[in-house]
Design an enzyme around this catalytic site. Structure first.
Site, PDB file in Angstrom:
ATOM      1  N   ASP A   1       0.847  -1.192   0.000  1.00  0.00           N
ATOM      2  CA  ASP A   1       0.000   0.000   0.000  1.00  0.00           C
ATOM      3  C   ASP A   1       0.879   1.237   0.000  1.00  0.00           C
ATOM      4  OD1 ASP A   1      -2.640   1.416   0.422  1.00  0.00           O
ATOM      5  OD2 ASP A   1      -1.607   2.047   2.243  1.00  0.00           O
TER       6      ASP A   1
ATOM      7  N   GLU B   1       0.881   5.499   0.722  1.00  0.00           N
ATOM      8  CA  GLU B   1       0.236   6.720   1.176  1.00  0.00           C
ATOM      9  C   GLU B   1       0.838   7.857   0.369  1.00  0.00           C
ATOM     10  OE1 GLU B   1      -2.324   6.906   3.265  1.00  0.00           O
ATOM     11  OE2 GLU B   1      -2.254   4.715   3.428  1.00  0.00           O
TER      12      GLU B   1
ATOM     13  N   HIS C   1      -5.008   4.380   7.693  1.00  0.00           N
ATOM     14  CA  HIS C   1      -4.447   5.103   6.548  1.00  0.00           C
ATOM     15  C   HIS C   1      -2.939   5.255   6.697  1.00  0.00           C
ATOM     16  CE1 HIS C   1      -8.231   5.990   4.536  1.00  0.00           C
ATOM     17  NE2 HIS C   1      -8.737   6.300   5.728  1.00  0.00           N
TER      18      HIS C   1
ATOM     19  N   ASP D   1      -2.568  -0.838   7.034  1.00  0.00           N
ATOM     20  CA  ASP D   1      -3.627  -1.042   6.046  1.00  0.00           C
ATOM     21  C   ASP D   1      -3.483  -2.353   5.287  1.00  0.00           C
ATOM     22  OD1 ASP D   1      -4.645   1.343   6.846  1.00  0.00           O
ATOM     23  OD2 ASP D   1      -4.430   2.377   4.924  1.00  0.00           O
TER      24      ASP D   1
END
Length: 276
Positions: free
Chosen positions: A17, A19, A164, A169
């Site tokens: 993931d 950000e 987040h 996550d």
């Protein structure tokens, strides 16, 4: 490494993931602020390896001084973080040649990875397959949770709030997939109308009668069976009637029983979708 995976299994799965900043003007681009990944054995769904790092964008002014999220990433948080080029080799190593998995990664995270490696004139890692949980769950699980956002799905299963943050996550993503697979596995074992709140007789299902069990306990050999039916618990109205096929155990406990089902079922069938 926290565990090992035997050699006679499909390629390892890496859940990852990113950000990023959120552009607020036309023409602005996304800047990667954090990368997080876990490597998972597809047979046991055990975490084998993890890696997470904050990343300082070339234009530090693109990062807000404050964040609207409790655990959001701010400019001071990444001010001393490494540039992408400084962690690119580590990211390449954990991604290249593995099955990529994540939520909405085909439309977002995969694109950002390609852009980031192109920015430093370095070949991007290549997956051997992709599992996008957004597509898989939309098709198989549906919108019963309300929508297909990770935060909504996690709340539906009581997994807490989405942080987040990359590493948290991806671990939540894996747990959501396990829980969805458990529900789908249980539903596939039910009569056709059970999930509509209408339990019906199943004429071909048989069970040992009490007299047979008593006779067996006395050492006698009796072969007699009788048919039974299953009914839903009574309710005050038809509108409130609901089948509860697994009320005696929580979904969390049932998850452990079907971990391997994910590996042999629909989940890995989606790993043939390659990035072009």
């Amino acid at each position: 490494m926290s565990a090992t995976c035997s050699t006679n299994v499909p390629a390892e799965i890496v859940f990852f993931d990113l950000e990023t900043t959120v552009p607020n003007k036309t023409g602005q681009r996304f800047h990667v602020l954090e990368f997080g990944a876990i490597v998972v054995c597809p047979r046991k769904l055990e975490e084998l390896e993890s890696f997470c790092t904050l990343i300082r964008p070339g234009d530090l002014s693109a990062v807000g001084l404050k964040s609207g999220r409790t655990d959001g990433i701010t400019r001071p948080a990444v001010a001393e973080a490494p540039l992408f080029r400084e962690v690119a080799d580590r990211i390449f190593k954990i991604l290249d040649g593995r099955i990529w998995a994540g939520h909405n990664i085909q439309r977002f995270d995969c694109v950002r990875i390609k852009e980031s490696f192109a920015d430093i004139n370095m070949p991007a890692p290549v997956p051997i397959g992709i599992i996008d949980s957004l597509g898989v769950l939309t098709e198989k699980f549906g919108r019963r949770a309300g929508n297909m956002k990770m935060a909504t799905l996690a709340s539906y299963f009581g997994l807490g709030q989405q942080k987040h943050r990359s590493l948290e996550d991806v671990r939540m993503n894996l747990e959501v997939l396990k829980h969805c697979a458990t529900v789908l596995f249980l539903e596939s074992s039910l009569p056709p109308n059970a999930m509509n709140g209408k339990w019906q007789s199943i004429p071909n299902v048989t069970t040992r009668s009490r007299s047979l069990l008593q006779s067996e306990n006395r050492g006698k050999s009796i072969c007699r069976e009788e048919t039974t039916s299953r009914k839903s618990p009574p309710s005050t109205s038809a509108a409130n009637q609901r089948a509860v096929p697994y009320a005696k155990e929580s979904i969390g406990k049932m998850t452990a029983r079907v971990k391997n089902v994910i590996c042999n079922g629909d989940l890995l069938k989606h790993t043939r979708s390659l990035i072009r």
